[in-house]
Design a protein around this motif. Structure first.
Motif, short mmCIF file in Angstrom:
data_model
loop_
_atom_site.label_atom_id
_atom_site.label_comp_id
_atom_site.label_asym_id
_atom_site.label_seq_id
_atom_site.Cartn_x
_atom_site.Cartn_y
_atom_site.Cartn_z
N VAL A 151 49.99 6.09 -70.17
CA VAL A 151 50.39 7.45 -69.80
C VAL A 151 51.40 7.99 -70.81
O VAL A 151 51.25 9.09 -71.34
CB VAL A 151 51.04 7.47 -68.40
N LEU A 152 52.43 7.18 -71.07
CA LEU A 152 53.50 7.65 -71.95
C LEU A 152 52.98 7.92 -73.36
O LEU A 152 53.36 8.90 -74.01
CB LEU A 152 54.65 6.64 -71.97
N SER A 153 52.09 7.05 -73.87
CA SER A 153 51.61 7.26 -75.24
C SER A 153 50.68 8.47 -75.32
O SER A 153 50.75 9.23 -76.29
CB SER A 153 50.93 6.00 -75.78
N THR A 154 49.83 8.68 -74.33
CA THR A 154 48.96 9.87 -74.40
C THR A 154 49.79 11.14 -74.22
O THR A 154 49.49 12.17 -74.82
CB THR A 154 47.83 9.83 -73.36
N MET A 155 50.87 11.06 -73.41
CA MET A 155 51.74 12.24 -73.27
C MET A 155 52.43 12.55 -74.59
O MET A 155 52.65 13.70 -74.95
CB MET A 155 52.78 12.02 -72.17
N HIS A 156 52.79 11.48 -75.31
CA HIS A 156 53.50 11.65 -76.57
C HIS A 156 52.60 12.30 -77.64
O HIS A 156 53.02 13.20 -78.34
CB HIS A 156 53.99 10.29 -77.05
N TYR A 157 51.37 11.82 -77.74
CA TYR A 157 50.51 12.29 -78.83
C TYR A 157 49.55 13.41 -78.44
O TYR A 157 49.01 14.10 -79.29
CB TYR A 157 49.70 11.12 -79.40
N PHE A 158 49.27 13.54 -77.16
CA PHE A 158 48.26 14.52 -76.73
C PHE A 158 48.78 15.42 -75.62
O PHE A 158 48.07 15.71 -74.67
CB PHE A 158 46.99 13.79 -76.29
N MET A 159 50.05 15.85 -75.76
CA MET A 159 50.65 16.70 -74.73
C MET A 159 49.84 17.97 -74.51
O MET A 159 49.75 18.48 -73.40
CB MET A 159 52.10 17.01 -75.12
N ASP A 160 49.22 18.48 -75.60
CA ASP A 160 48.43 19.71 -75.46
C ASP A 160 47.33 19.55 -74.41
O ASP A 160 46.99 20.48 -73.70
CB ASP A 160 47.85 20.13 -76.81
N GLU A 161 46.77 18.33 -74.31
CA GLU A 161 45.71 18.13 -73.32
C GLU A 161 46.26 18.15 -71.90
O GLU A 161 45.63 18.68 -70.98
CB GLU A 161 44.96 16.82 -73.59
N TYR A 162 47.44 17.54 -71.72
CA TYR A 162 48.07 17.59 -70.39
C TYR A 162 48.34 19.04 -70.01
O TYR A 162 48.07 19.47 -68.88
CB TYR A 162 49.38 16.78 -70.39
N GLU A 163 48.90 19.80 -70.97
CA GLU A 163 49.25 21.20 -70.68
C GLU A 163 48.01 22.03 -70.38
O GLU A 163 48.02 22.87 -69.48
CB GLU A 163 50.04 21.79 -71.85
N ALA A 164 46.93 21.77 -71.11
CA ALA A 164 45.70 22.52 -70.86
C ALA A 164 45.19 22.28 -69.43
O ALA A 164 44.74 23.20 -68.75
CB ALA A 164 44.62 22.14 -71.87
N HIS A 165 45.30 21.03 -68.98
CA HIS A 165 44.84 20.71 -67.62
C HIS A 165 45.71 21.40 -66.58
O HIS A 165 45.23 21.94 -65.60
CB HIS A 165 44.89 19.20 -67.36
N ILE A 166 47.06 21.32 -66.80
CA ILE A 166 47.98 21.80 -65.78
C ILE A 166 48.08 23.33 -65.79
O ILE A 166 47.96 23.98 -64.75
CB ILE A 166 49.39 21.18 -65.99
N ARG A 167 48.26 23.90 -66.99
CA ARG A 167 48.53 25.33 -67.08
C ARG A 167 47.25 26.16 -67.03
O ARG A 167 47.13 27.13 -66.30
CB ARG A 167 49.29 25.61 -68.39
N ASP A 168 46.24 25.73 -67.82
CA ASP A 168 45.03 26.55 -67.92
C ASP A 168 43.89 26.04 -67.04
O ASP A 168 42.82 26.62 -67.02
CB ASP A 168 44.55 26.58 -69.38
N HIS A 169 44.11 24.93 -66.36
CA HIS A 169 43.04 24.31 -65.55
C HIS A 169 41.78 24.09 -66.38
O HIS A 169 40.66 24.38 -65.96
CB HIS A 169 42.73 25.15 -64.31
N LYS A 170 41.99 23.62 -67.60
CA LYS A 170 40.86 23.35 -68.50
C LYS A 170 40.95 21.93 -69.04
O LYS A 170 42.03 21.42 -69.29
CB LYS A 170 40.93 24.32 -69.70
N CYS A 171 39.79 21.32 -69.22
CA CYS A 171 39.75 20.01 -69.88
C CYS A 171 39.15 20.24 -71.27
O CYS A 171 37.94 20.47 -71.38
CB CYS A 171 38.90 19.03 -69.08
N PRO A 172 39.99 20.20 -72.33
CA PRO A 172 39.48 20.52 -73.67
C PRO A 172 38.31 19.63 -74.11
O PRO A 172 37.45 20.06 -74.86
CB PRO A 172 40.70 20.30 -74.57
#
Lengths: 167, 573
Positions: free
Chosen positions: B487-508
């Protein structure tokens, strides 16, 4: 059911012979449970109590060990045990779709057996055949690079073997 | 007497057709006395089709079909044939030296590769202190994950006072995606037995226990066979080689618990208990199996040992990087062209492994991340592909060596979903002893499930991070201490994907089905009804020759309509 009872009694007698052949009973609980599952096919409560008495340990300890390890089953398995690998390599190559297809075709959840006890469905963690991902096994026979479309074919292969029909 | 002049080695792991065709071609050509055909279990990574190696030229043929047999036999008979393939020739084989090359059921084959020579040498020429000093000088570190110096471990166990000591082999390979230990046990079982006996001599133990996964029945059978053979020749058992040193080895079956890869949990399991880790100290070197001094190493570590004595510790220390010596076996899998086991010097870069050995990404897709270290490791992005792999560099980027699984992921893999997958694994495998691991990982998983189904809240980002750090700090064993890494490593390198899921409700990446929507382009739809007829839930409405519409409420996002449409009118958004 007297038939089942005598059947179980014979199996427990076979297990007793094995326990008696061990040089020591100390630390042999897991070894004995492996043998019991080989003989009976699963580990019903009666068998757990029996093992507890024979090894001189509390039944609670036997139950604690049985439920700790994923290899031991408390419920009986189907004649054909379907195991879908959910290791990482299989997961990224679409293992979930294979599991879903089996669930749909057999109308069971994972960990369950079909009503006729012909099939049971489980997910397992990595059989070490990542090169063939996604992988499933039926009674130990490995099927590699499985696609959802292959699922019905695999089920029918075993149905045909058993002379049964779908449903 | 005719002499065998060339050998044809056939990888039969995918079937025996090619082997049979080659054997037939040899006898048809009357070359049975000079050309030998042998079946082997693979050469390392697997590409499509059968692979054949020709000796003495050392060349390979890939993608071999039975029709090629005559041509290969003719070339082999004249001492030629094949070409070098980087995927195989860049391998430096130490732990896998014999795997695939000798008959694992034959002790004679093993002895022919200088088998048991290292043990004999240690017993007759070295003191136990010499043996420990050599292992220390080699720089060998534990190959099971944490990388603790092996020689130091042996020294601790050797110095512990005790009338009874144990040598334990951890063969409970539980990382999903790693299978190098299985390969060693099945392909070269004597190498492990010999190293355990050397360790026994070094630390003063007369008994060894191999704790092997019950899921590896072939490995267990080969080990049993190897133990019997070695005992029959006096290479194990009482008074080995007449030196007065006695050492016997038994096998203990695991029962499916990932946490049993942790050495104290493994020891509890050998004793027939639930595999819960013990508090350290005391370390196993002081009080391990049955509270006696014990040394625990994993299969790959033991497989390196005899080569240290055959070639010298300096030779081993000459391979690899400053702090990580020797080679490491990796299991290459996922979205990559060549999959399988590779053994490379420590310090090889991820780029070399993925592109030179692995042959690049499948289907020409874009590389996204490589996951190392299994459920304890992390995902490494493309920007770090030139990272040389060793224990320290992997830890410095938030991952770890682990047992050596390398899973390659491409543009279609969602990193949040991957983190959720590993957490799902850890939650199931947590033994439940420590609260942060038992409950904390469950909470992490719940948040990730909400995020991947579009219900994540912005504050989850901080909560995931904080809780992850607490779990790492407050858990007793390696499982809990590393569980939040994915979790921590994907948050570190791929935060944009977390944000896309949470903010835009999209899975890139288009992997989280709850966040996908299938829509029909009215411009392209011809009203052929094909999609509506194939929809498993009948949620596509529309008359013939008129635009069709998908009922989003009822759609189960199976993607069948998109696959069936002949006009490219359906897209996933």
């Amino acid at each position: 059911m007297p038939v089942a009872d005598t059947d179980m009694a014979a199996k427990l007698a076979e297990l007793d012979a094995y326990i008696d052949s061990l040089p020591t009973k100390e630390g042999k609980l897991i070894t004995v449970l492996h043998k019991a599952q080989d003989i009976i096919g699963y580990l019903p409560f009666d068998a757990q109590h029996h093992i507890a008495r024979r090894l001189g340990v509390p039944s609670s300890k036997v139950y604690g060990v049985v439920t700790f390890y994923s290899f031991f089953n408390i419920k009986p398995k189907g004649k054909y045990k379907i195991a879908c690998c959910m290791g990482t390599a299989c997961f990224v190559r679409g293992a979930q779709a294979i599991v879903d297809e089996f669930k749909k075709r057999l109308s069971v959840e994972t960990g369950e057996a079909t009503k006729d006890m012909l099939f049971s469905l489980d997910t397992i963690r990595c059989v070490g055949a990542c090169g063939l991902a996604p992988v499933i096994s039926v009674n130990g026979k490995i099927y590699g690079r499985v696609a959802p479309d292959d699922v019905n074919k695999i089920i029918e292969e075993y149905m045909a073997k058993d002379g049964g029909s779908v449903g | 007497m005719a002499k065998i002049t060339s050998n044809i080695l056939v990888d039969v792991s995918g079937g025996k057709d090619v082997y049979n065709a080659l054997a037939k071609a040899v006898s048809a050509a009357g070359l049975g006395k000079s050309v030998q055909v042998a079946a082997v279990d693979g050469f390392g990574v697997k590409a499509e089709g059968a692979v054949v190696k020709v000796l003495p030229s050392g060349g390979y043929y890939t993608g071999v079909a039975p029709e090629d047999a005559d041509r290969i036999v003719q070339a082999a008979a004249s001492g030629e044939g094949g070409s070098p393939v980087p995927a195989y020739t860049t391998n430096v084989r130490v732990a896998l030296k014999n795997v695939g090359y000798i008959d694992p059921a034959s002790i004679d084959d093993y002895i022919a590769t200088r088998g048991y020579e290292a043990l004999g040498g240690c017993l007759t020429n070295n003191t136990p202190q010499d043996v420990i000093a050599a292992v220390k000088a080699s720089g060998l570190r534990g190959r099971g994950g944490a990388g603790f110096p092996t020689g130091l471990k042996w020294e601790f166990a050797g110095k512990s006072a005790g009338d009874k000591k144990y040598v334990i082999c951890n063969a409970d390979e539980g990382d999903p995606g790693a299978f190098m230990d299985r390969s060693v046990l099945e392909g070269d079982p004597h190498a492990v037995l010999e190293a355990m006996a050397i360790c026994g001599y070094a630390i003063g133990a007369d008994e060894g226990v191999i704790y092997c996964r019950a899921e590896y029945p072939l490995a267990v059978a080969r080990l049993e066979n190897a133990i019997n053979q070695a005992e029959a020749l006096g290479l194990l058992g009482d008074n080995i080689l007449g030196t007065g040193f006695s050492f016997k080895i038994s096998i203990n079956l695991g029962a499916g618990a990932f946490v049993c890869g942790e050495e104290t949990a493994l020891i509890n399991s050998i004793e027939g208990q639930r595999g819960e880790p013990r508090l350290k100290p005391p370390f196993p070197a002081a009080a391990g199996l049955w509270m006696k001094p014990s040394n625990v190493n994993n299969v790959e570590t033991y497989a390196c040992v005899r080569h240290i004595f055959l070639n010298g510790p300096e030779w081993f220390a000459g391979i690899g990087t400053e702090k990580s010596k020797g080679t490491k076996v990796f299991a290459l899998a996922g979205k990559i062209n060549n999959v399988g086991l590779i053994e490379v010097p420590m310090g090889t870069t991820l780029r070399e492994i993925i592109y030179d050995i692995g042959g690049g990404i499948r289907g020409g897709k874009q590389f996204k991340a490589i996951q190392t270290g299994g459920p304890s490791g992390g995902c490494i992005p493309a920007s770090l592909l030139d990272l040389p792999i060793d224990y320290e560099s992997l830890a410095s980027v938030g991952s770890m060596m682990g047992s050596g699984g390398l899973i390659v992921m491409d543009e279609d893999d969602c990193m949040v979903n991957i983190a959720r997958y590993y957490l799902d694994f850890t939650v199931e495998e947590s033994c439940g002893k420590c609260t942060p691991c038992r409950i904390g990982n469950m909470r992490l998983l719940e948040m990730l499930e909400e995020i991947t189904s579009g219900k994540g809240k912005p504050e989850y980002i901080n909560e995931l991070r904080e809780l992850g750090e607490v779990i790492k700090d407050a858990s007793l064993c390696g499982l809990g201490q590393t569980a939040p890494n994915p979790v921590l490593s994907t948050m570190h390198y791929f935060m944009d994907e977390y944000e896309a899921h949470i903010r835009d409700h999209k899975c890139p990446a288009g992997a989280c089905s709850a966040l996908l929507k299938y829509v029909i382009d009215p411009e392209k739809c011809t009203g052929c009804t094909l999609c509506a007829r194939n929809c498993p839930v009948d949620c596509i409405a529309g008359e013939r020759r008129k635009t069709h519409v998908i009922d989003q409420e009822r759609c189960i996002k199976c993607g069948t309509c998109m696959a069936k449409c002949r006009f490219g009118a359906i897209s996933r958004v």
